[in-house]
Design a protein around this motif. Structure first.
Motif, PDB file in Angstrom:
ATOM      1  N   HIS A 109       6.391  29.139   9.671  1.00 39.52           N
ATOM      2  CA  HIS A 109       6.835  30.362   9.338  1.00 39.52           C
ATOM      3  C   HIS A 109       8.916  30.066   9.067  1.00 39.52           C
ATOM      4  N   ASP A 110       9.316  29.795  10.151  1.00 40.60           N
ATOM      5  CA  ASP A 110      10.305  29.250   9.552  1.00 40.60           C
ATOM      6  C   ASP A 110      10.267  27.838   9.178  1.00 40.60           C
ATOM      7  N   TYR A 111      10.299  26.883   9.230  1.00 51.17           N
ATOM      8  CA  TYR A 111      10.280  25.448   8.552  1.00 51.17           C
ATOM      9  C   TYR A 111       9.490  26.178   7.338  1.00 51.17           C
ATOM     10  N   VAL A 112       9.007  26.401   6.984  1.00 51.77           N
ATOM     11  CA  VAL A 112       8.768  27.005   5.223  1.00 51.77           C
ATOM     12  C   VAL A 112       9.690  27.757   4.330  1.00 51.77           C
ATOM     13  N   ALA A 113       9.977  28.596   5.286  1.00 51.92           N
ATOM     14  CA  ALA A 113      11.061  29.154   5.076  1.00 51.92           C
ATOM     15  C   ALA A 113      12.594  28.589   4.369  1.00 51.92           C
ATOM     16  N   GLU A 114      12.354  27.485   4.783  1.00 50.20           N
ATOM     17  CA  GLU A 114      14.028  27.024   4.979  1.00 50.20           C
ATOM     18  C   GLU A 114      13.499  25.529   3.838  1.00 50.20           C
ATOM     19  N   LEU A 115      12.390  25.810   3.478  1.00 48.88           N
ATOM     20  CA  LEU A 115      11.683  23.689   3.092  1.00 48.88           C
ATOM     21  C   LEU A 115      11.957  24.333   1.117  1.00 48.88           C
ATOM     22  N   ASP A 116      12.497  23.447   0.668  1.00 46.51           N
ATOM     23  CA  ASP A 116      12.188  23.122  -0.991  1.00 46.51           C
ATOM     24  C   ASP A 116      10.957  22.843  -0.931  1.00 46.51           C
ATOM     25  N   VAL A 117       9.997  23.804  -1.130  1.00 47.95           N
ATOM     26  CA  VAL A 117       8.221  24.055  -1.210  1.00 47.95           C
ATOM     27  C   VAL A 117       8.378  23.814  -3.049  1.00 47.95           C
ATOM     28  N   THR A 118       9.331  23.112  -3.822  1.00 50.02           N
ATOM     29  CA  THR A 118       8.996  23.341  -5.057  1.00 50.02           C
ATOM     30  C   THR A 118       9.065  21.234  -4.707  1.00 50.02           C
ATOM     31  N   ILE A 119       8.809  20.678  -4.032  1.00 56.07           N
ATOM     32  CA  ILE A 119       9.098  19.329  -4.002  1.00 56.07           C
ATOM     33  C   ILE A 119       7.777  19.254  -3.976  1.00 56.07           C
ATOM     34  N   GLU A 120       6.932  17.948  -4.415  1.00 57.89           N
ATOM     35  CA  GLU A 120       5.612  17.706  -4.087  1.00 57.89           C
ATOM     36  C   GLU A 120       5.594  15.741  -3.782  1.00 57.89           C
ATOM     37  N   PRO A 121       5.718  15.642  -2.571  1.00 54.74           N
ATOM     38  CA  PRO A 121       5.728  14.199  -1.629  1.00 54.74           C
ATOM     39  C   PRO A 121       5.403  13.805  -2.310  1.00 54.74           C
ATOM     40  N   LEU A 122       5.106  12.074  -2.464  1.00 54.01           N
ATOM     41  CA  LEU A 122       4.548  10.768  -2.529  1.00 54.01           C
ATOM     42  C   LEU A 122       3.222  10.914  -2.192  1.00 54.01           C
ATOM     43  N   GLY A 123       3.363  11.048  -0.450  1.00 60.43           N
ATOM     44  CA  GLY A 123       2.178  11.272   0.109  1.00 60.43           C
ATOM     45  C   GLY A 123       2.509  12.216   1.218  1.00 60.43           C
ATOM     46  N   VAL A 124       1.260  13.171   1.738  1.00 60.59           N
ATOM     47  CA  VAL A 124       0.696  13.452   3.331  1.00 60.59           C
ATOM     48  C   VAL A 124       0.001  13.344   3.837  1.00 60.59           C
ATOM     49  N   GLU A 125       0.188  12.324   4.894  1.00 62.57           N
ATOM     50  CA  GLU A 125      -0.577  12.018   5.659  1.00 62.57           C
ATOM     51  C   GLU A 125      -0.787  10.593   4.755  1.00 62.57           C
ATOM     52  N   ARG A 126      -0.182   9.977   4.222  1.00 61.02           N
ATOM     53  CA  ARG A 126      -0.750   8.596   3.399  1.00 61.02           C
ATOM     54  C   ARG A 126      -0.461   7.733   4.475  1.00 61.02           C
ATOM     55  N   TRP A 127      -1.544   6.687   4.271  1.00 65.93           N
ATOM     56  CA  TRP A 127      -1.445   4.951   4.362  1.00 65.93           C
ATOM     57  C   TRP A 127      -0.486   4.345   3.970  1.00 65.93           C
ATOM     58  N   VAL A 128      -0.092   3.713   4.737  1.00 70.90           N
ATOM     59  CA  VAL A 128       0.778   2.839   3.779  1.00 70.90           C
ATOM     60  C   VAL A 128       1.130   1.456   4.964  1.00 70.90           C
ATOM     61  N   SER A 129       1.475   0.567   3.942  1.00 72.10           N
ATOM     62  CA  SER A 129       0.157  -0.992   5.101  1.00 72.10           C
ATOM     63  C   SER A 129       1.750  -2.271   4.792  1.00 72.10           C
ATOM     64  N   SER A 130       2.657  -3.214   5.285  1.00 66.86           N
ATOM     65  CA  SER A 130       2.974  -3.825   5.074  1.00 66.86           C
ATOM     66  C   SER A 130       3.127  -5.508   5.435  1.00 66.86           C
ATOM     67  N   PRO A 131       2.957  -6.477   4.933  1.00 63.46           N
ATOM     68  CA  PRO A 131       2.910  -7.369   5.939  1.00 63.46           C
ATOM     69  C   PRO A 131       4.577  -8.109   5.925  1.00 63.46           C
ATOM     70  N   THR A 132       4.729  -8.377   7.010  1.00 61.89           N
ATOM     71  CA  THR A 132       5.818  -9.641   7.373  1.00 61.89           C
ATOM     72  C   THR A 132       6.044 -10.860   7.650  1.00 61.89           C
ATOM     73  N   GLN A 133       6.074 -12.126   8.282  1.00 60.06           N
ATOM     74  CA  GLN A 133       5.870 -13.321   8.351  1.00 60.06           C
ATOM     75  C   GLN A 133       4.840 -13.176   9.617  1.00 60.06           C
ATOM     76  N   LYS A 134       5.235 -12.172  10.241  1.00 67.40           N
ATOM     77  CA  LYS A 134       3.077 -12.551  11.396  1.00 67.40           C
ATOM     78  C   LYS A 134       2.880 -11.209  11.782  1.00 67.40           C
ATOM     79  N   ILE A 135       2.855  -9.962  11.287  1.00 73.27           N
ATOM     80  CA  ILE A 135       2.133  -9.390  11.011  1.00 73.27           C
ATOM     81  C   ILE A 135       1.830  -8.213  10.089  1.00 73.27           C
ATOM     82  N   VAL A 136       1.058  -7.704   9.997  1.00 76.04           N
ATOM     83  CA  VAL A 136       0.499  -6.269   8.861  1.00 76.04           C
ATOM     84  C   VAL A 136       1.166  -4.748   9.490  1.00 76.04           C
ATOM     85  N   ALA A 137       2.018  -4.350   9.113  1.00 70.60           N
ATOM     86  CA  ALA A 137       2.466  -2.870   9.161  1.00 70.60           C
ATOM     87  C   ALA A 137       1.819  -1.942   9.275  1.00 70.60           C
ATOM     88  N   GLU A 138       0.915  -1.547   9.653  1.00 66.63           N
ATOM     89  CA  GLU A 138       0.433  -0.269   8.393  1.00 66.63           C
ATOM     90  C   GLU A 138       0.345   1.355   9.595  1.00 66.63           C
TER      91      GLU A 138
END
Length: 278
Positions: A109-138
């Motif tokens: 309740h207190d968290y949402v009361a202080e939150l700008d709820v008009t924002i539209e996140p680009l991801g909620v529980e979003r799976w992301v992934s990126s390769p590096t030289q040795k790994i795929v971090a996800e």
């Protein structure tokens, strides 16, 4: 006559797919890593922990909140979502479960009361992934905001201890999420935030390319180790040598405690509700 040959160079090294949870488990205890990710069937796990149940309920409620139209993202609706998502696994009894249910409702309740709820996140529980030289971090990010043209990684926390800037700066998970989010969503990402709902505090860190690179280097080193151990195990290596137990206080809450004599000797058992905030 000399035979014509073609040199295509050495084959590229296979990238190791890792999540922050896998890396943290390996660093914490190689034996636990083997039991969790390699042993099939996996050894039986312990029962539910109340603090994990509490955290999952809060995360699920906040996820569901952003599925609603903006006009319905109210503190009261957030409380209703906590009640709808509520589970009582791991709590001592119905009275203790009710107490922490009320606490969770108050936090959200207190968290949402202080939150700008008009924002539209680009991801909620979003799976992301990126390769590096040795790994795929996800991995799966609690929330990804877009602010002033840059991505912001938001991680909800419900633990008993308040968090600091050092926690945000030192979090390998947040750094890898930032790296993977900017690759997945094609936007810059440097800022990571830990939102501690019990206190309402937000711990913030702005990464540089150098600080992200340091986290990636440590992740790649750990991935090299765990991959070598796994491949050697496949080839017939001794699991007790390749995946030794790393005993200590963490053995108290290990899911595989019942299958690890060394862990049982290293630390006493705890009640499933012992890690709740007092």
């Amino acid at each position: 006559m000399e035979q014509l040959g073609f040199d295509f160079g050495s084959a590229p090294k296979r990238l190791v797919r890792v999540t922050p949870a896998k890396l943290a488990t390996w660093t914490d205890c190689p034996r636990r890593y083997r039991m969790a990710y390699l042993d099939r069937p996996s050894p039986p796990r312990g029962g539910a922990w109340a603090h994990n149940t509490l955290g999952a309920v809060v995360h699920n409620a906040l996820k569901a909140l952003f599925d609603l139209p903006v006009e319905k993202r109210t503190p009261e609706q957030a409380v209703a979502l906590v009640n709808r998502q509520w589970k009582s696994e791991g709590f001592r009894d119905v009275d203790q479960a009710a107490e922490y249910r009320n606490r969770a409702c108050g936090w959200v309740h207190d968290y949402v009361a202080e939150l700008d709820v008009t924002i539209e996140p680009l991801g909620v529980e979003r799976w992301v992934s990126s390769p590096t030289q040795k790994i795929v971090a996800e991995g799966r990010v609690d929330r990804i905001d877009l602010r002033d043209g840059e991505l912001v990684i938001v991680d909800y926390k419900t633990g008993r201890h308040a968090l600091t800037v050092d926690d945000a700066r030192g979090s390998q998970a947040l750094a890898l999420y930032a790296l993977a989010a900017r690759r997945t969503l094609r936007k810059p990402c440097r800022r990571v935030e830990l939102h501690h709902l019990p206190t309402g505090e937000v711990a913030v860190w702005e990464h540089t390319e150098e600080s992200l690179a340091r986290h990636v280097t440590r992740a790649e080193e750990a991935a090299d180790e765990l991959d070598l151990a796994a491949e050697t195990l496949k080839a017939g290596g001794n699991p007790e040598i390749l995946f030794p137990p790393n005993t200590g206080r963490q053995c108290t809450w290990c899911d595989f405690r019942r299958s690890c004599p060394e862990g049982q000797q290293a630390a006493p058992s705890l009640d499933p509700w012992a890690l709740l905030a007092p």
